[in-house]
Write a protein that holds these residues in place. Structure first.
Motif, mmCIF file in Angstrom:
data_model
loop_
_atom_site.group_PDB
_atom_site.id
_atom_site.type_symbol
_atom_site.label_atom_id
_atom_site.label_comp_id
_atom_site.label_asym_id
_atom_site.label_seq_id
_atom_site.Cartn_x
_atom_site.Cartn_y
_atom_site.Cartn_z
ATOM 1 N N THR A 132 -31.909 -63.414 61.528
ATOM 2 C CA THR A 132 -33.187 -62.887 61.033
ATOM 3 C C THR A 132 -33.710 -63.755 59.900
ATOM 4 N N PRO A 133 -34.765 -64.535 60.152
ATOM 5 C CA PRO A 133 -35.327 -65.355 59.074
ATOM 6 C C PRO A 133 -36.077 -64.493 58.058
ATOM 7 N N TYR A 134 -36.260 -65.041 56.877
ATOM 8 C CA TYR A 134 -37.086 -64.386 55.867
ATOM 9 C C TYR A 134 -38.541 -64.534 56.270
ATOM 10 N N SER A 135 -39.329 -63.495 56.038
ATOM 11 C CA SER A 135 -40.728 -63.542 56.456
ATOM 12 C C SER A 135 -41.545 -64.397 55.492
ATOM 13 N N PRO A 136 -42.640 -64.998 55.967
ATOM 14 C CA PRO A 136 -43.514 -65.752 55.057
ATOM 15 C C PRO A 136 -43.987 -64.912 53.874
ATOM 16 N N SER A 137 -44.235 -63.620 54.104
ATOM 17 C CA SER A 137 -44.690 -62.753 53.021
ATOM 18 C C SER A 137 -43.592 -62.576 51.973
ATOM 19 N N GLN A 138 -42.346 -62.448 52.406
ATOM 20 C CA GLN A 138 -41.248 -62.328 51.446
ATOM 21 C C GLN A 138 -41.136 -63.584 50.579
ATOM 22 N N ILE A 139 -41.237 -64.752 51.203
ATOM 23 C CA ILE A 139 -41.110 -66.001 50.451
ATOM 24 C C ILE A 139 -42.304 -66.194 49.522
ATOM 25 N N GLU A 140 -43.474 -65.784 49.961
ATOM 26 C CA GLU A 140 -44.655 -65.871 49.099
ATOM 27 C C GLU A 140 -44.502 -64.941 47.887
ATOM 28 N N ALA A 141 -44.040 -63.729 48.133
ATOM 29 C CA ALA A 141 -43.829 -62.785 47.024
ATOM 30 C C ALA A 141 -42.739 -63.288 46.086
ATOM 31 N N LEU A 142 -41.659 -63.813 46.651
ATOM 32 C CA LEU A 142 -40.561 -64.340 45.838
ATOM 33 C C LEU A 142 -41.034 -65.516 44.990
ATOM 34 N N THR A 143 -41.839 -66.384 45.574
ATOM 35 C CA THR A 143 -42.352 -67.546 44.836
ATOM 36 C C THR A 143 -43.172 -67.097 43.631
ATOM 37 N N ARG A 147 -28.804 -46.046 42.740
ATOM 38 C CA ARG A 147 -27.892 -44.911 42.583
ATOM 39 C C ARG A 147 -26.427 -45.291 42.687
ATOM 40 N N GLY A 148 -26.151 -46.516 43.081
ATOM 41 C CA GLY A 148 -24.774 -46.934 43.281
ATOM 42 C C GLY A 148 -24.215 -47.703 42.097
ATOM 43 N N ARG A 149 -23.127 -48.420 42.337
ATOM 44 C CA ARG A 149 -22.431 -49.140 41.283
ATOM 45 C C ARG A 149 -22.929 -50.578 41.137
ATOM 46 N N VAL A 150 -23.869 -50.976 41.963
ATOM 47 C CA VAL A 150 -24.485 -52.296 41.840
ATOM 48 C C VAL A 150 -25.979 -52.109 41.608
ATOM 49 N N SER A 151 -26.606 -53.147 41.066
ATOM 50 C CA SER A 151 -28.040 -53.079 40.791
ATOM 51 C C SER A 151 -28.597 -54.492 40.764
ATOM 52 N N SER A 152 -29.902 -54.601 40.740
ATOM 53 C CA SER A 152 -30.558 -55.893 40.558
ATOM 54 C C SER A 152 -31.838 -55.651 39.790
ATOM 55 N N HIS A 153 -32.357 -56.712 39.229
ATOM 56 C CA HIS A 153 -33.603 -56.569 38.484
ATOM 57 C C HIS A 153 -34.785 -56.329 39.424
ATOM 58 N N TYR A 154 -34.761 -56.998 40.573
ATOM 59 C CA TYR A 154 -35.882 -56.888 41.507
ATOM 60 C C TYR A 154 -35.375 -56.731 42.937
ATOM 61 N N LEU A 155 -36.193 -56.075 43.740
ATOM 62 C CA LEU A 155 -35.976 -55.971 45.175
ATOM 63 C C LEU A 155 -37.257 -56.407 45.868
ATOM 64 N N VAL A 156 -37.151 -57.393 46.757
ATOM 65 C CA VAL A 156 -38.285 -57.845 47.565
ATOM 66 C C VAL A 156 -38.124 -57.226 48.944
ATOM 67 N N THR A 157 -39.054 -56.382 49.343
ATOM 68 C CA THR A 157 -38.924 -55.626 50.586
ATOM 69 C C THR A 157 -39.312 -56.481 51.789
ATOM 70 N N ASP A 158 -39.045 -55.935 52.977
ATOM 71 C CA ASP A 158 -39.440 -56.617 54.220
ATOM 72 C C ASP A 158 -40.680 -55.975 54.831
ATOM 73 N N ASP A 159 -41.457 -55.271 54.026
ATOM 74 C CA ASP A 159 -42.715 -54.713 54.503
ATOM 75 C C ASP A 159 -43.702 -55.836 54.814
ATOM 76 N N ALA A 160 -44.784 -55.480 55.463
ATOM 77 C CA ALA A 160 -45.853 -56.445 55.730
ATOM 78 C C ALA A 160 -47.154 -55.916 55.109
ATOM 79 N N PRO A 161 -47.580 -56.449 53.956
ATOM 80 C CA PRO A 161 -46.923 -57.521 53.199
ATOM 81 C C PRO A 161 -45.730 -57.003 52.394
ATOM 82 N N ALA A 162 -44.909 -57.943 51.947
ATOM 83 C CA ALA A 162 -43.739 -57.593 51.145
ATOM 84 C C ALA A 162 -44.158 -56.968 49.817
ATOM 85 N N ARG A 163 -43.292 -56.122 49.293
ATOM 86 C CA ARG A 163 -43.506 -55.544 47.969
ATOM 87 C C ARG A 163 -42.402 -56.004 47.026
#
Length: 269
Positions: free
Chosen positions: A132-143, A65-81
């Motif tokens: 705050t380190p990145y979670s293993p799930s975030q890195i797995e999803a990002l990979t 909704r703002g003036r910036v955007s990205s193609h993807y967002l990797v959440t910090d849920d467990a597991p990441a989305r």
């Protein structure tokens, strides 16, 4: 007069109906897509990684909704989305004033990935800390996400970059806690030859560190955009700190030291 006008109105109606009928039946000059040129590739040359400095809910609001955007967002849920916010064939507004390997303003040639992470906090003395380190799930999803992007667009390893790489000094994300080395070991991104770097560091410690012009040339070789006049100006220091943040995150003080020279020389193009 009214009787004479009726035939004209009738003709106008018939003409309008003919136009509508033509529109309904499709374009007069349809596009033939049965031929495909061999000489082509994707317009996407880079992937830029960011952190959000906000929660998933707040990040999603800002990025949609703002003036910036990205193609993807990797959440910090467990597991990441993984949430896709912009189609890969369209530009997202995530890079801003940026440069990499001679290209500038990379929004139109890059895919942006935001990772939910609070980023830095400043202590009472004004020093920045990343806690705050990145979670293993975030890195797995990002990979998994990066593997698909690299396959679809043919992204070179050295073109998977940090926001801090393409906007030195202006941006610090995804920060010193991001696991670039592990990502490169998974075949995504670029890392240096550690054995060669150790040998070169010992040599530089014995023989002396190269001059500023050498550092500028090496930084430009691997993608950064420092000044090229042999003086340690702010542009050069910002580029060197960004390089260290990516490849020596334990110490990114901008020093022209033996370790930085060795890593630079051991880094592929």
């Amino acid at each position: 007069m009214q009787a004479a006008a009726r035939p004209l109105r009738a003709l106008a109606c018939l003409a309008a109906l003919a136009v509508l009928a033509g529109c309904a039946s499709g374009p007069r000059y349809p596009i033939d897509t049965s031929h495909t040129a061999v000489s082509q590739n994707s317009r996407v040359r880079f992937v830029v990684l960011h952190y959000t400095t906000a929660s998933t809910e707040r990040s999603l609001s800002i990025l949609t909704r703002g003036r910036v955007s990205s193609h993807y967002l990797v959440t910090d849920d467990a597991p990441a989305r993984i949430l896709q916010l912009v189609d890969e064939n369209r530009s997202a507004w995530h890079a801003g004033d940026s440069a990499w390997h001679g290209r500038t303003w990379l929004n139109n040639s890059s895919i942006g990935i935001e990772i939910v992470n609070p980023g830095w906090e400043r202590d009472a003395a004004g020093v920045l800390h990343w806690r705050t380190p990145y979670s293993p799930s975030q890195i797995e999803a990002l990979t998994e996400l990066l593997r698909g992007i690299v396959r679809r667009h043919g992204i070179a390893p050295g073109n998977i970059v940090a926001h801090s790489d393409i906007a030195p000094g202006r941006k610090l994300d995804p920060g010193p806690l991001f696991p670039w080395r592990a990502l490169a070991q998974a075949g995504l991104g670029r890392w240096y030859d550690e054995a060669a770097a150790a040998e070169r560091q010992a040599r530089y410690q014995r023989e002396g560190v190269p001059d500023v012009a050498w550092f500028q040339a090496q930084l430009a070789r691997v993608g950064y955009a420092p000044s090229r006049h042999g003086q340690a100006d702010e542009d050069t220091l910002r580029a060197l700190k960004a390089f260290q943040l990516h490849y020596r995150p334990s110490d990114f003080d901008g020093a022209f030291d033996a370790e930085s020279a060795a890593i630079l020389e051991s880094l592929p193009d």
